[in-house]
Structures are given as structure tokens and as C-alpha cells.
Design an enzyme around this catalytic site. Structure first.
Site, mmCIF file in Angstrom:
data_model
loop_
_atom_site.group_PDB
_atom_site.id
_atom_site.type_symbol
_atom_site.label_atom_id
_atom_site.label_comp_id
_atom_site.label_asym_id
_atom_site.label_seq_id
_atom_site.Cartn_x
_atom_site.Cartn_y
_atom_site.Cartn_z
ATOM 1 C CD GLN A 2 -2.550 -1.172 2.682
ATOM 2 O OE1 GLN A 2 -3.684 -0.678 2.779
ATOM 3 N NE2 GLN A 2 -1.942 -1.708 3.713
ATOM 4 C CG ASN A 3 4.011 1.330 2.513
ATOM 5 O OD1 ASN A 3 2.967 1.704 3.035
ATOM 6 N ND2 ASN A 3 4.855 0.514 3.105
ATOM 7 C CG ASP A 59 7.841 4.131 1.068
ATOM 8 O OD1 ASP A 59 7.463 4.018 2.252
ATOM 9 O OD2 ASP A 59 8.189 3.170 0.377
ATOM 10 C CG HIS A 77 -3.091 1.994 -2.119
ATOM 11 N ND1 HIS A 77 -3.171 1.901 -0.751
ATOM 12 C CD2 HIS A 77 -4.131 1.269 -2.592
ATOM 13 C CE1 HIS A 77 -4.227 1.160 -0.426
ATOM 14 N NE2 HIS A 77 -4.814 0.758 -1.524
ATOM 15 C CB CYS A 104 -0.993 13.578 -19.006
ATOM 16 S SG CYS A 104 -2.315 14.444 -19.852
ATOM 17 C CB CYS A 154 0.298 16.888 -20.557
ATOM 18 S SG CYS A 154 0.658 15.747 -21.893
ATOM 19 N N GLY A 166 2.553 -4.069 9.242
ATOM 20 C CA GLY A 166 2.572 -2.608 9.397
ATOM 21 C C GLY A 166 1.407 -1.914 8.729
ATOM 22 C CB THR A 167 -1.415 -2.455 6.975
ATOM 23 O OG1 THR A 167 -2.577 -1.774 6.499
ATOM 24 C CG2 THR A 167 -1.693 -3.942 7.075
ATOM 25 C CB SER A 168 -4.305 0.707 10.719
ATOM 26 O OG SER A 168 -4.661 1.413 9.542
#
Ligand code: BV8
Ligand code: ZN
Length: 241
Positions: free
Chosen positions: A97-98, A100, A115, A123, A143, A186-188
Site C-alpha cells: 500500500q506504500n 515511497d 496504491h 497526464c 502535459c 505494518g498496516t492498520s
């Protein structure tokens, strides 16, 4: 007692990660910030409505996160996940889901960024994502081809996930059946459809593990095993061969 994952030669491992795996790298989690950014709900900023209301503000939100993410490094939790993948090959899949990019930098390849990706832009009309490490604090980028608005290649709240991604994940769960070991790390477990993967894993008879420093009760109760701890400290031992 250090929990150990017992895998058989036919086990198939699906891992779902959330903001918690990047916390030890210094990336703030959503819940850790009470889901707020500059006193606004993240759900409002990270949404099509938010972008239509104030595209410049949304680009500032993602530009700050691009700056932040480029200054941090993967931690032992990311590395343990990449090492497990190297050991299992096509019996392994990571859904993150990260946004980064830290899993990629740790060496993860069999990975689906459900995600989106922070360092990609697209664009709104051409829709072709491209790698983009630039930040946009002063103006909304346009664009070059069609002059349409450029947006972060992120799945916002209220937007559909890429159906191909969901098909891949469902296919992996179905083909694994009772050989599936599903780990949420590490996910809620508050955001759907990712929060529902554990239910699909249970339906096929898979073994479900949750690794979290402070598990969310209504999510934790859907798991067979709950390991309380920081992913960077727990995963190397949990995945030890
Ligand atoms: C969808 C990208 C169909 C953005 C993200 C009303 C209107 C519109 C939609 C909805 C609605 N009601 C419900 C919905 C559906 C919505 C949803 O589920 N909302 C929730 C809030 C109720 N879902 C969607 O909108 C999804 N699309 O459903 O499409 C549709 C279409 C239209 C209308 C309805 C449905 C799209 C969801 C994707 C949104 N984009 N990310 C960005 O990053 O900027 S979500 C974002 O938030 C993350 O990706 C992640 O998914 C979520 C945050 O969750 P976590 O990663 O779990 O982070 P959190 O901080 O919550 O938890 C961290 C955990 O780690 C904690 O448990 C903590 O204890 C632990 N931890 C901390 N440190 C450590 C640790 N653990 C281990 N070690 C440590 N060191
Ligand atoms: Zn365009």
C-alpha cells in the site's frame, strides 16, 4: 519467544505491507499523524475532489513526500522481505500500500504497488505514467503533449485500484489455496479493498499472520497469529530459513 514462520516446500507467501514497514526508515505513518496533514484529513487531500479543489496544494503534499522519501533508506524489514522473495521465487508475491519506493530500493521485484507510486506522474488525459522525481511547489505541471493537467500516479481515496492488480492478487490466493501463508505487516487494515485480502486468504484455508507494533483490534482478530513488534526487528528472525 521469537515467532518463526514454518514454510513447507509448497508454501506460497503473499505479503501485504502498509506504512508501518517504512516507519523505522523515518517515513511518517498515516495513523501516526492522526491521518492529518496541515490540519486537513489525508482522505480529503489524497482524492480527486481534493485535486479539483486545489491542485497546487495537492502537488505540495506530494512534493513534500517526494523530498522526504528521497532522504530515507530501506530498513531491515524491507530487506528481510526482499530476501524471502529471493528464497521463494514465484511462490512469493508482495502487495504494498506504500508509495515511497523503499521496497524497490531494498530489492523487491515480485511486487504490486496497489496504491500507486510516489515517484511517478501522469497526464490526466494521456494517462501514461512516467518516472518523475521533480517537485512542484509553485504551479501545477502541464502535459507537453496535450497541455492536460499532470497528477501524481497515486490511487486516491474514492478511486478504483487497477483491476489487473486485484486479479493478480486474487489469482495468487486462489492458486495457493491451503498452501497460502498470508502476512499483513505494518498496516492498520482500515482501507479497502486491501483490508479485505485477509478474508480472501481465510476463505481458501490460508494461514494468516499479522505483524504490527500496535495491532488494530478489529483487524487483528481476523488473523491466526499476531506478532507484536517493529517489522525491522521482527522480520529477519520471523523469516529466518
Ligand atoms: C476504492 C495512496 C472503490 C495515497 C491510499 C467513501 C468515499 C470514497 C471511498 C470510500 C468511502 N468509504 C469507504 C471508501 C473506500 C475507501 C476506504 O476504504 N476508506 C477508508 C478510509 C474507510 N477506499 C478507497 O477509496 C479505495 N478505492 O474503494 O474504490 C470505490 C470507488 C468510489 C467510491 C467508493 C469505493 C482506494 C484506497 C486507496 C487510497 N490511497 N494511499 C497516498 O499515499 O497519498 S491509502 C493510504 O492509507 C495507504 O496507502 C494505506 O492504504 C492507508 C493507510 O493505511 P496504513 O498503510 O495501514 O497506515 P496506517 O498509518 O493506517 O497504519 C500503520 C500501521 O503500522 C499501524 O497499525 C501501526 O501500528 C503500524 N506500525 C507503525 N510502526 C510500525 C508498525 N508496524 C510494524 N513496525 C513498525 N515499526
Ligand atoms: Zn497529456
Amino acid at each position: 519467544m521469537t515467532a518463526r514462520l514454518t514454510l513447507t516446500p509448497t508454501s506460497k507467501v503473499l505479503i501485504l505491507t502498509g506504512a508501518g514497514v517504512s516507519a523505522e526508515s523515518g517515513v511518517p505513518t498515516f495513523r501516526g499523524t492522526n491521518g492529518l496533514w496541515e490540519e486537513r484529513r489525508v482522505e480529503e487531500v489524497a482524492s480527486p475532489q481534493g485535486f479539483d479543489a486545489d491542485a497546487k496544494l495537492v502537488w505540495r503534499f506530494y512534493s513534500l513526500r517526494r523530498d522526504g522519501a528521497s532522504k530515507v533508506n530501506p530498513n531491515p524489514g524491507h530487506e528481510a522481505i526482499a530476501t524471502l522473495e529471493a528464497r521463494l521465487g514465484d511462490r512469493f508475491l508482495l502487495a504494498t500500500q506504500n508509495v515511497d519506493g523503499l521496497h524497490t530500493r531494498a530489492g523487491s521485484k515480485r511486487m504490486i504497488c496497489i496504491h500507486g507510486e510516489l515517484f511517478k506522474t501522469r497526464c490526466e488525459r494521456c494517462n501514461e505514467p512516467f518516472v518523475d522525481t521533480k517537485t512542484y511547489f509553485d504551479a501545477v505541471p502541464r502535459c507537453e503533449t496535450c497541455d492536460g493537467r499532470l497528477r501524481p500516479h497515486i490511487v486516491w481515496f474514492g478511486e478504483m485500484l487497477n483491476p489487473t492488480h486485484l486479479t493478480q492478487i486474487d489469482g495468487f490466493i486462489e492458486s495457493a489455496g491451503p498452501e497460502l501463508v498470508f502476512l499483513a505487516i505494518g498496516t492498520s487494515g482500515q482501507v479497502y479493498p486491501a483490508a479485505g485480502f485477509v478474508d480472501a486468504a481465510r476463505r481458501v484455508g490460508g494461514q494468516c499472520w499479522l505483524v504490527d507494533v500496535d495491532p488494530t483490534p478489529e483487524y487483528a482478530r481476523r488473523f491466526d497469529h499476531v506478532v507484536r513488534g517493529k517489522s525491522g526487528e521482527v522480520l529477519p528472525a520471523l523469516f529466518a530459513p
